[in-house]
Each structure stands twice: as C-alpha cells, then as structure tokens.
Design a protein around this motif. Structure first.
Motif, mmCIF file in Angstrom:
data_model
loop_
_atom_site.group_PDB
_atom_site.id
_atom_site.type_symbol
_atom_site.label_atom_id
_atom_site.label_comp_id
_atom_site.label_asym_id
_atom_site.label_seq_id
_atom_site.Cartn_x
_atom_site.Cartn_y
_atom_site.Cartn_z
ATOM 1 N N HIS A 36 41.800 26.286 25.119
ATOM 2 C CA HIS A 36 41.231 27.178 26.187
ATOM 3 C C HIS A 36 41.844 28.579 25.946
ATOM 4 O O HIS A 36 43.092 28.814 25.792
ATOM 5 N N GLN A 37 41.073 29.616 26.056
ATOM 6 C CA GLN A 37 41.371 31.086 26.004
ATOM 7 C C GLN A 37 42.548 31.601 26.820
ATOM 8 O O GLN A 37 43.553 32.099 26.429
ATOM 9 N N GLU A 38 42.353 31.043 28.100
ATOM 10 C CA GLU A 38 43.392 31.297 29.073
ATOM 11 C C GLU A 38 44.857 30.707 28.961
ATOM 12 O O GLU A 38 45.617 31.474 28.884
ATOM 13 N N GLU A 39 44.782 29.685 28.165
ATOM 14 C CA GLU A 39 46.022 28.926 27.817
ATOM 15 C C GLU A 39 46.500 29.423 26.478
ATOM 16 O O GLU A 39 47.936 29.698 26.309
ATOM 17 N N ILE A 40 45.714 29.891 25.772
ATOM 18 C CA ILE A 40 46.037 30.732 24.364
ATOM 19 C C ILE A 40 46.955 31.968 24.814
ATOM 20 O O ILE A 40 48.017 32.218 24.050
ATOM 21 N N TYR A 41 46.388 32.727 25.722
ATOM 22 C CA TYR A 41 46.932 34.043 25.941
ATOM 23 C C TYR A 41 48.445 33.735 26.709
ATOM 24 O O TYR A 41 49.444 34.350 26.649
ATOM 25 N N LYS A 42 48.319 32.587 27.549
ATOM 26 C CA LYS A 42 49.741 32.256 28.036
ATOM 27 C C LYS A 42 50.691 32.106 27.112
ATOM 28 O O LYS A 42 52.005 32.433 27.208
ATOM 29 N N ALA A 43 50.543 31.197 26.235
ATOM 30 C CA ALA A 43 51.210 30.499 25.144
ATOM 31 C C ALA A 43 51.802 31.830 24.273
ATOM 32 O O ALA A 43 52.867 32.081 23.759
ATOM 33 N N LEU A 44 50.622 32.827 24.034
ATOM 34 C CA LEU A 44 51.265 33.896 23.323
ATOM 35 C C LEU A 44 52.106 34.840 23.904
ATOM 36 O O LEU A 44 52.939 35.377 23.152
ATOM 37 N N SER A 45 51.792 35.014 24.956
ATOM 38 C CA SER A 45 52.582 35.980 25.970
ATOM 39 C C SER A 45 54.094 35.108 25.998
ATOM 40 O O SER A 45 55.229 35.797 26.042
#
Length: 158
Positions: A36-45
């Motif tokens: 999911h998009q939100e989890e992707i952004y969290k992981a990249l952050s």
C-alpha cells in the motif's frame, strides 16, 4: 512497513542490485508487488532517516569506561523492546558486533517501526540493515550475518 523494508533489503541492498533507483519507479514497483502507498512512503522515509543517522556527527556520550557502562532504557523503549530484545542488544555489544553509536542507530530505527512491540527477529533484521548501511562495519555485518543465518543443528548454542 517492515515487510517493505525486508523486500527492499532482499531485492536491492543485499542482492547488490542497483541501489540508486528512481523514487517514483521504486514506488511503482512496490505498488505492483502489492504494498500500500502509505506503507511504501513510511518505509522509504525510514530508510532515508537511516541514511541521515549515518551521516550525522552526533554521537552518544561515551566515557573512557565505555565497555563497563550500561545503557539505561526509557519507559517507551522498555515497553517496545522486551527483556529478550534488550538482552540481545547487550549480547551484541559484548561480542562487539554493535558499538554504542550503532546500538543507538538500531534503537532509533526500531522505535520508528509501526508496531507496538518489536520481536527478536525484527530486531535482528534491523541490526543487519543498520550494519550493512554503516561504512567501516563490514566485519560486524558479517558476524551478524552468521548469527542471523547460521542456526545450530540441534537448536542449542555451544
């Protein structure tokens, strides 16, 4: 989020694939992989903050008796890291896989995971990722790799 970190580590970092992938391209690939998009952004952050930590000049306060000192955990750290995890961190310091600064990086990254309690397996993988990303810790990374992947045949450590 942790699943994404594992996916990235196994497919890009640990496999020595091209690490400098376009952010949008990587996000698209992770979306196609089912994340999911939100989890992707969290992981990249999470990964970006790890890179910032290794470039920081900030070091924990150390005295001449560094090896005789004890890390005191905050209430939040004790809540999220059970006795087994804290004991394993201490063990890694005693066998010199972790130093004070890498221990603090590991704790920082653990507290940024989006789970209330951190398992010992999660801890081991975060240690592994931190050591991989910190230059000059290749031998510690190799020792951690041995600890992570070399399971004793009969389940006992001799």
């Amino acid at each position: 989020m942790f699943d994404i970190l594992m996916y990235l580590f196994e497919n890009y970092i640990h496999s020595e694939a091209e690490v400098f992938v376009d952010h949008a391209e990587l996000t698209d690939e992770l979306t196609r992989a089912g994340f999911h998009q939100e989890e992707i952004y969290k992981a990249l952050s999470w990964l970006e903050k790890l890179a910032e930590l290794q470039q920081s000049d900030t070091r924990p306060y150390l005295t001449q008796t560094e090896f005789n000192s004890v890390r005191i955990y905050t209430a939040e750290e004790m809540h999220r890291l059970d006795a087994q995890c804290r004991g394993f961190l201490l063990f890694l310091e005693h066998i010199q896989v972790l130093k004070a600064e890498t221990r603090e990086m590991v704790i920082d990254r653990l507290l940024e995971l989006d789970s209330r309690e951190i398992s010992l397996d999660d801890l081991k993988w975060v240690v592994f990722m931190v050591l991989f990303n910190v230059p000059g810790h290749e031998s510690a990374y190799e020792r951690m790799e041995d600890l992570l992947f070399d399971e004793p045949l009969d389940g006992m450590i001799h």
